[in-house]
Scaffold this active site. Structure first.
Site, mmCIF file in Angstrom:
data_model
loop_
_atom_site.group_PDB
_atom_site.id
_atom_site.type_symbol
_atom_site.label_atom_id
_atom_site.label_comp_id
_atom_site.label_asym_id
_atom_site.label_seq_id
_atom_site.Cartn_x
_atom_site.Cartn_y
_atom_site.Cartn_z
ATOM 1 N N TYR A 1 40.416 42.341 49.035
ATOM 2 C CA TYR A 1 39.653 43.582 48.817
ATOM 3 C C TYR A 1 38.871 43.498 47.512
ATOM 4 C CZ TYR A 1 39.391 48.807 48.695
ATOM 5 O OH TYR A 1 39.006 50.114 48.673
ATOM 6 N N TYR B 1 31.906 48.680 53.360
ATOM 7 C CA TYR B 1 33.082 49.239 52.694
ATOM 8 C C TYR B 1 33.701 50.271 53.623
ATOM 9 C CZ TYR B 1 35.869 51.829 49.278
ATOM 10 O OH TYR B 1 36.882 52.458 48.611
#
Lengths: 144, 386
Positions: free
Chosen positions: B288, B339
């Protein structure tokens, strides 16, 4: 004294945890009455000995810049006139392990460096809601 | 390694620039879940568990009604934070399936920051800041970018890491996105020159060090291996998952014990012990990237390299493409693909095991997802081929 990020910039809402920091005109940090460990941010229980008697003690007036950022993109419309500005993380000489946020008032962002010794100064602001006068801790670079 | 639960299906909505989704966040979530269930070859009525993270606005009862679920045997969410719980949510589904509390559990995340507020903006801040914000706002220290930049600045200082290492992470995400038609940065390559010419957001982060904000949803279906045998795709076993320890707030994370750090030491230690493998055994990594700096720190904390080595570890295209030294964020990740609060990384990790990634690494045995750095508790989940 005018405020680092503008006189109309947001103020802290006082509570039992932050009142000593923002109103005493001294650097005061939470400390355990039993084991004397410093603790920040304040918590109901001492993380070192699990004591529940905690007070706010003075811890001198100097510290050191451990890290900093330079904000270029304002995240609030009221900050647009202030960018670029630096926010420093300052370790307190008198409270072992405690590191606090603040602005270094007498250094341009590009002149700030990790390791810079600093001394506390206070922004004095009358509480707009008529409560305590606020003394917001800020920092000035000093000679080492 | 247990492998007693498997991922049977993956799905996602179309991904949009922030605020551009014609659908509501709830509609996006339902779309991703329907697609994942369909991909698995199941019917919606067979789903009996729902898991998400970050106080999802799309609660399980509302979803169950909208999706026509017949029974709901398991619903759960993780404590605290946001993207740090991507893998932790998968772990909750894994636990439920292995324990037999539910048969087919959906894990999903839907996010529409056009419809709801943005994480990085403080526009809602009033004239008085409360609680944790009271300590931060008066000093102009407000967004996740500020938090992660403060940790990164100290990390770079301690280990002599240059801006090029951050740039290398962004370049890898953009390069991999050029292979992925789903990616919002598809057809928009990034060069080192453009990276350095881009404005600062908060030093040490340029524009391209920060993941954009997007609208979309992604979902998977977790089930038992024997139930997945006759389904549409080869099931992808969950080999191990771990959650970690960390500070309880941003302010706490700046204190001596934790600073600078991303809170992944415990996650790594637990995961490797549970899985019986090490970082060097990983074939493909989805990590991430809220911001590039935390990627460097997390690679070190998870045991991929030492801090002194990390600049060389990511240099010279070491993270780019399917033949990279460490194939990384092969769909483009948060920065390059979209995202979706990190959940798109889970879908990509599963595609890598199935063999249908747009940046396919040959013979993937171990496919790892590491969730959002910088906020606790961190989490990671390891998928593999049996």
């Amino acid at each position: 004294m005018s405020r680092a990020l503008g006189d109309d910039w947001t103020l802290p809402l006082l509570d039992d945890r932050n009142r000593a920091w923002f109103t005493s005109g001294r650097l005061r940090i939470q400390r355990c009455e039993a084991c004397e460990a410093w603790q920040h941010p304040p918590e109901d229980v001492c993380g070192s000995c699990q004591g529940t008697r905690l007070r706010f003690d003075e811890c001198g007036e100097t510290g050191r810049v451990e890290s900093f950022v330079v904000v270029h993109r304002a995240v609030h419309p009221k900050l647009e006139a202030s960018v670029p500005y630096a926010v420093a993380l300052v370790s307190l000489d008198g409270a072992q392990g405690v590191q606090v946020l603040g602005n270094v008032l007498n250094r341009a962002p590009d002149a700030l460096a990790i390791g810079q010794p600093v001394r506390v100064v206070f922004e004095t602001v009358p509480d707009p809601e008529g409560g305590h006068t606020l003394h917001i801790p800020q920092w000035e670079a000093i000679e080492s | 390694m247990h492998g007693n639960s498997v991922v049977a299906g993956v799905g996602e909505s179309t991904f949009y620039a922030r605020g551009q989704s014609p659908d509501t966040e709830f509609q996006l979530g339902c779309t991703a879940i329907r697609k994942a269930v369909d991909d698995a070859g199941l019917a919606l009525g067979e789903i009996d568990g729902i898991v998400s993270y970050m106080d999802s606005r799309n609660d399980p009862l509302r979803l169950a009604a909208a999706l026509g679920l017949r029974e709901l045997r398991w619903s759960a969410t993780t404590w605290a934070g946001g993207g740090n719980n991507v893998a932790g949510a998968v772990q909750l589904a894994d636990a439920a399936v292995v324990a037999g509390y539910a048969n087919h559990v959906v894990v999903f995340r839907a996010i529409a920051q056009g419809q709801f507020g943005r994480f990085g903006q403080a526009a809602g801040l009033g004239s008085r800041a409360e609680g944790e914000l009271a300590w931060r706002a008066p000093y102009g220290f407000l967004s996740p970018a500020h938090d992660c930049a403060l940790h990164t600045k100290r990390f770079m200082h301690e280990y002599g890491i240059s801006q090029e290492a951050l740039c290398d992470v962004a370049l890898a995400c953009y390069a991999n996105a050029q292979r992925n038609p789903r990616a919002l940065r598809y057809g928009k390559p990034l060069t080192r020159e453009r990276y350095h010419a881009s404005p600062w957001i908060v030093e040490p982060f340029h524009l391209y060090d920060c993941c954009p904000e997007n609208d979309g949803a992604a979902a998977i279906v977790v089930t038992r291996p024997e139930r997945a045998r006759d389904l549409r795709h080869r099931p992808v076993p969950i080999l191990a998952a771990a959650q970690g320890l960390g500070p309880s707030s941003g302010l706490a994370s700046f204190q001596g014990r934790w600073f600078p750090g991303m809170f992944y030491q415990h996650v790594g230690r637990t995961l490797w012990e549970r899985a019986g493998v090490r970082a060097k055994d990983i074939d493909v990594l989805q990590l991430y990237e809220n911001f590039t700096g935390p990627v460097l720190m997390t690679l070190c904390e998870m045991g991929f390299c030492a801090p002194e080595e990390v600049e060389a570890f990511v240099a010279d295209g070491a993270l780019e493409g399917p033949a990279a030294r460490l194939p990384f964020n092969t769909s483009g990740g948060n920065i390059g693909e979209a995202y979706i609060h990190g959940f798109e990384l889970v879908n990509e990790a599963i595609r890598q095991v199935r063999g249908d990634s747009t940046c396919q690494v040959p013979e993937v045995g171990l496919s790892l997802v590491v969730s959002g750095p910088g906020y606790a508790p961190g989490s990671a989940v390891l998928f593999g081929s049996n």
